[in-house]
Write a protein that holds these residues in place. Structure first.
Motif, mmCIF file in Angstrom:
data_model
loop_
_atom_site.group_PDB
_atom_site.id
_atom_site.type_symbol
_atom_site.label_atom_id
_atom_site.label_comp_id
_atom_site.label_asym_id
_atom_site.label_seq_id
_atom_site.Cartn_x
_atom_site.Cartn_y
_atom_site.Cartn_z
ATOM 1 N N LYS A 1 5.063 14.332 -6.025
ATOM 2 C CA LYS A 1 4.693 12.948 -5.730
ATOM 3 C C LYS A 1 5.038 12.122 -6.965
ATOM 4 C CE LYS A 1 0.845 9.986 -4.531
ATOM 5 N NZ LYS A 1 -0.607 9.859 -4.515
ATOM 6 N N PRO A 2 6.027 11.239 -6.860
ATOM 7 C CA PRO A 2 6.402 10.433 -8.029
ATOM 8 C C PRO A 2 5.227 9.598 -8.528
ATOM 9 C CG PRO A 2 7.997 10.176 -6.241
ATOM 10 C CD PRO A 2 6.829 10.930 -5.680
ATOM 11 N N ALA A 3 5.179 9.392 -9.835
ATOM 12 C CA ALA A 3 4.121 8.569 -10.431
ATOM 13 C C ALA A 3 4.218 7.147 -9.890
ATOM 14 C CB ALA A 3 4.232 8.578 -11.947
ATOM 15 N N ALA A 4 3.055 6.634 -9.461
ATOM 16 C CA ALA A 4 3.008 5.290 -8.889
ATOM 17 C C ALA A 4 1.582 4.752 -8.964
ATOM 18 C CB ALA A 4 3.468 5.327 -7.429
ATOM 19 N N LYS A 5 1.448 3.428 -8.789
ATOM 20 C CA LYS A 5 0.130 2.814 -8.717
ATOM 21 C C LYS A 5 -0.537 3.219 -7.413
ATOM 22 C CE LYS A 5 0.996 -1.293 -11.481
ATOM 23 N NZ LYS A 5 1.021 -2.761 -11.511
ATOM 24 N N SER A 6 -1.856 3.329 -7.476
ATOM 25 C CA SER A 6 -2.622 3.640 -6.277
ATOM 26 C C SER A 6 -3.952 2.904 -6.335
ATOM 27 C CB SER A 6 -2.858 5.150 -6.178
ATOM 28 O OG SER A 6 -3.749 5.569 -7.182
ATOM 29 N N PHE A 7 -4.770 3.122 -5.348
ATOM 30 C CA PHE A 7 -6.085 2.488 -5.282
ATOM 31 C C PHE A 7 -6.927 2.804 -6.515
ATOM 32 C CE2 PHE A 7 -10.583 2.845 -4.059
ATOM 33 C CZ PHE A 7 -10.826 1.513 -3.751
ATOM 34 N N TRP A 8 -6.864 4.035 -7.000
ATOM 35 C CA TRP A 8 -7.713 4.497 -8.104
ATOM 36 C C TRP A 8 -7.076 4.349 -9.478
ATOM 37 C CZ3 TRP A 8 -4.770 8.029 -10.404
ATOM 38 C CH2 TRP A 8 -3.849 8.697 -9.611
ATOM 39 N N GLY A 9 -5.789 4.028 -9.584
ATOM 40 C CA GLY A 9 -5.141 3.907 -10.890
ATOM 41 C C GLY A 9 -3.651 4.146 -10.806
ATOM 42 N N TYR A 10 -3.179 5.163 -11.513
ATOM 43 C CA TYR A 10 -1.747 5.453 -11.593
ATOM 44 C C TYR A 10 -1.585 6.947 -11.815
ATOM 45 C CZ TYR A 10 3.123 5.040 -13.136
ATOM 46 O OH TYR A 10 4.478 5.150 -13.258
#
Length: 149
Positions: free
Chosen positions: A73-82
């Motif tokens: 899963k490539p690093a990306a922004k999400s609901f909880w952070g990054y």
């Protein structure tokens, strides 16, 4: 609170795994032991690195990929952070994450915490087992999820 200073992984090729974990930046925290059984694929646990900011996530993820990890899963922004997820050549799945959404300075190689996430058939029984051995529970969602304090 009880905590771990290192984790020992069983791997098919300790020399190759040592090269990977040294390049990934986890040489002192990961100990290796030769395994007689195959060690590729999901083995009932994942490990997570908690770091301070997205740039540090990118640095660790990039180092892992450069050393031979497979991106899951490539690093990306999400609901909880990054964060993002990679699989080491030995099969171990590593999540690298931060609760920060923005960088506050240059990337570092500092790890705030290494978290062991265990798969369990019966979370309530597993929770009781670990609590009985001195591990505190930070949060619990019935039979679905337990977080160590």
């Amino acid at each position: 609170m009880t905590s771990f200073a290192s984790v020992t992984l069983e791997v098919a090729d300790p020399t190759a795994a040592n090269r990977f974990y040294t390049a990934f930046g986890l040489g002192p925290q990961v100990r290796l032991q030769a395994s007689e059984a195959p060690t590729t694929g999901f083995r009932g646990f994942t490990l997570s690195l908690t770091v301070s900011q997205p740039a540090t996530v990118n640095g660790f993820s990039g180092a892992a990929l450069d050393a031979g990890a497979t991106p899951l899963k490539p690093a990306a922004k999400s609901f909880w952070g990054y964060g993002g997820v990679v699989q080491a050549p030995d099969g171990t799945i590593w999540k690298v994450a931060t609760s920060a959404r923005k960088d506050t300075g240059p990337a570092t190689r500092q790890i705030d915490e290494i978290v062991l996430l265990l798969g369990a058939t019966d979370v309530a029984v597993s929770k009781r087992f670990y609590v009985d051995r001195g591990l505190a529970v930070a949060k619990s969602f019935g039979r679905k999820y337990v977080g160590e304090a």
